[in-house]
Design an enzyme around this catalytic site. Structure first.
Site, PDB file in Angstrom:
ATOM      1  N   ASP A  88       0.834  -1.205   0.000  1.00  0.00           N
ATOM      2  CA  ASP A  88       0.000   0.000   0.000  1.00  0.00           C
ATOM      3  C   ASP A  88       0.863   1.247   0.000  1.00  0.00           C
ATOM      4  O   ASP A  88       1.600   1.497   0.956  1.00  0.00           O
ATOM      5  CB  ASP A  88      -0.903   0.000   1.230  1.00  0.00           C
ATOM      6  CG  ASP A  88      -1.880   1.164   1.227  1.00  0.00           C
ATOM      7  OD1 ASP A  88      -2.127   1.734   0.144  1.00  0.00           O
ATOM      8  OD2 ASP A  88      -2.400   1.513   2.296  1.00  0.00           O
ATOM      9  N   ASP A 124      -2.260   6.075  -5.958  1.00  0.00           N
ATOM     10  CA  ASP A 124      -2.560   5.092  -4.924  1.00  0.00           C
ATOM     11  C   ASP A 124      -2.628   3.685  -5.497  1.00  0.00           C
ATOM     12  O   ASP A 124      -3.382   3.428  -6.437  1.00  0.00           O
ATOM     13  CB  ASP A 124      -3.894   5.449  -4.268  1.00  0.00           C
ATOM     14  CG  ASP A 124      -4.166   4.634  -3.018  1.00  0.00           C
ATOM     15  OD1 ASP A 124      -3.220   4.037  -2.462  1.00  0.00           O
ATOM     16  OD2 ASP A 124      -5.323   4.601  -2.574  1.00  0.00           O
TER      17      ASP A 124
END
Length: 443
Positions: A145, A344
């Protein structure tokens, strides 16, 4: 659930808007596909191990989709599109709320150093790598992430945890495991990031709260981390002892944070491998991508400035300036994009200012063509500051037969470049050089 249905309705579903004829003379504006090929193909994947980076200075780790056949910890049942979009929207909302609350906010071009104050950890994560932790080392398959810093892994004993394919990590069996004391520098940094959770038996406790209401808490610790033949000493991570929320539905061992803050793996290994990471997200469930620590920064022709927020240093931002559909740039003032966009790996679909999304969906709907044996999908290109243009692959445009974009409620909210649009590109985060770069067809 009503908000989920609203979001789904905002997505433009391609199959229901196709015009029933084909155009063969506009190949530069369309991607011509066999009918039915919009669904993800299943591709057999080969088991790869972590290896030295092609640049010679870092390490490259295989990267797989969490619901594909390749990860050893793939879920037994993939969530529905509605379930994925629900978690995705929660994540996107949480990022926007956090950024909108920054006093004196705004983005600035990155300089030389990685900020020392970490940012947030947030929800929906989709791609996994397998690492080894401890001495002796044990395999642990973990999410990656770029929107969070604190890494964590489920540990024995655990009062509330989810099932996983790998054995639970047992810190008592590792000769190199060490919990941080409450007076340590690492614990002080954790408190500064507001992710400390007090002390237990003089040991520093962490807590990570996610945008979907999930959380994990336990002892903040260090141990050996092995990435192939490369070892990271004193790797800082959370030894999770209790979880709540949707984390309990996952099948992986934990999470690897790759954000720009102090606790992330990218920052911890910057002194060894360098201040650049890259990844390639595979386009299908059965294919493999990669994550590279210490990525080579040469060979990328498409580059755009990396923007950062001093108050939220976890996040990597870029400035989207325009969108081209079918080779033609949408007639939208650059000022509409002024809020910036967050790169992201954990968000699925891209969020755009409402004015931009409306223009994109209208142009896409008007230009779609359908023939008896082919589907002609309009090309879509993202234009970033500095003249960087990336032409999206068809599986970077369509998700489950729908246009893989959604609109924010207004034009002032932060945008997000989701992982669907990043698929097949090697995406480089060169923190030292202050750029984000793209290389097409890397996986």
């Amino acid at each position: 659930m009503a908000s989920v249905l609203k979001l789904v309705l905002l997505l433009l579903c391609a199959y229901h808007t196709l015009v029933a004829h084909a155009v063969d003379d506009l190949r530069s504006y369309y991607m011509v596909l066999p009918a039915g090929s919009l669904k993800s193909a299943t591709v057999n994947c080969t088991d790869h191990k972590a290896a030295s980076s092609p640049s010679g200075g870092g390490v490259r780790v295989p990267l797989h989709h969490r619901h594909g056949p390749c990860p050893p910890a793939s879920s037994t049942k993939a969530p529905t599109l509605e379930e994925m979009l629900w978690r995705d929207q929660l994540r996107a909302n949480h990022i926007r709320r956090r950024f909108s609350g920054v006093k004196g906010g705004g983005l600035e071009q990155s300089d030389v150093t990685v900020p020392t104050t970490p940012g947030l950890s947030l929800g929906t994560l989709q791609y996994v790598i397998t690492v080894r932790i401890g001495s002796p080392a044990v395999n642990q398959t973990m999410f990656i992430d770029t929107g969070s810093d604190v890494s964590w892994v489920q540990c024995k004993p655990c009062s509330q945890y989810h099932s996983q394919a790998d054995p639970l990590f047992d810190p008592r069996s590792s000769s190199t495991y060490s919990p941080f004391s409450c007076t340590s520098v690492a614990c002080a940094q954790l408190r500064q990031s507001q992710q400390a959770n007090g002390c237990s038996s003089s040991q520093c406790q962490y807590i990570v709260k996610y945008g979907d209401g999930s959380s994990t808490t336990g002892t903040y610790s260090s141990d050996m981390l092995a990435l192939g033949s490369n070892a990271v000493s004193n790797f800082q991570f959370g030894c999770s002892k209790s979880e709540s929320g949707l984390l309990l539905n996952d099948q992986t061992a934990g999470l690897i944070g790759l954000g720009g803050g102090a606790q992330s793996l990218a920052t911890q290994t910057a002194g060894t491998f360098g201040k650049a990471i890259s990844y390639c997200l595979s386009p299908t469930l059965g294919s493999s991508g990669f994550l590279t620590l210490g990525a080579a920064t040469s060979g990328f022709a498409v580059k755009t400035p990396m923007l950062r927020s001093r108050q939220l240093p976890t996040f990597y931002f870029v400035q989207l300036e325009a969108i081209r559909v079918g080779g033609k740039q949408l007639n939208i003032p650059t000022s509409v994009f002024s809020a910036g966009s967050f790169m992201d790996s954990g968000t699925i679909i891209t969020r755009l200012p409402w004015t931009v999304y409306s223009a994109l969906s209208s142009a896409f709907k008007a230009g779609m063509k359908y023939g008896q044996s082919t589907v002609n999908i309009l090309s879509v290109a993202l234009v970033f500051s500095g003249g960087a243009v990336i032409d999206l692959a068809f599986n970077g445009i369509i998700l489950d037969n729908c246009l893989a974009f959604a609109g924010n409620h207004d034009d002032s909210s932060l945008g997000t470049i989701g992982n669907v649009q990043q698929r097949t590109f090697e995406v480089l985060y060169d923190v030292g050089g202050g750029v984000v770069a793209f290389k097409a067809g890397a996986c």
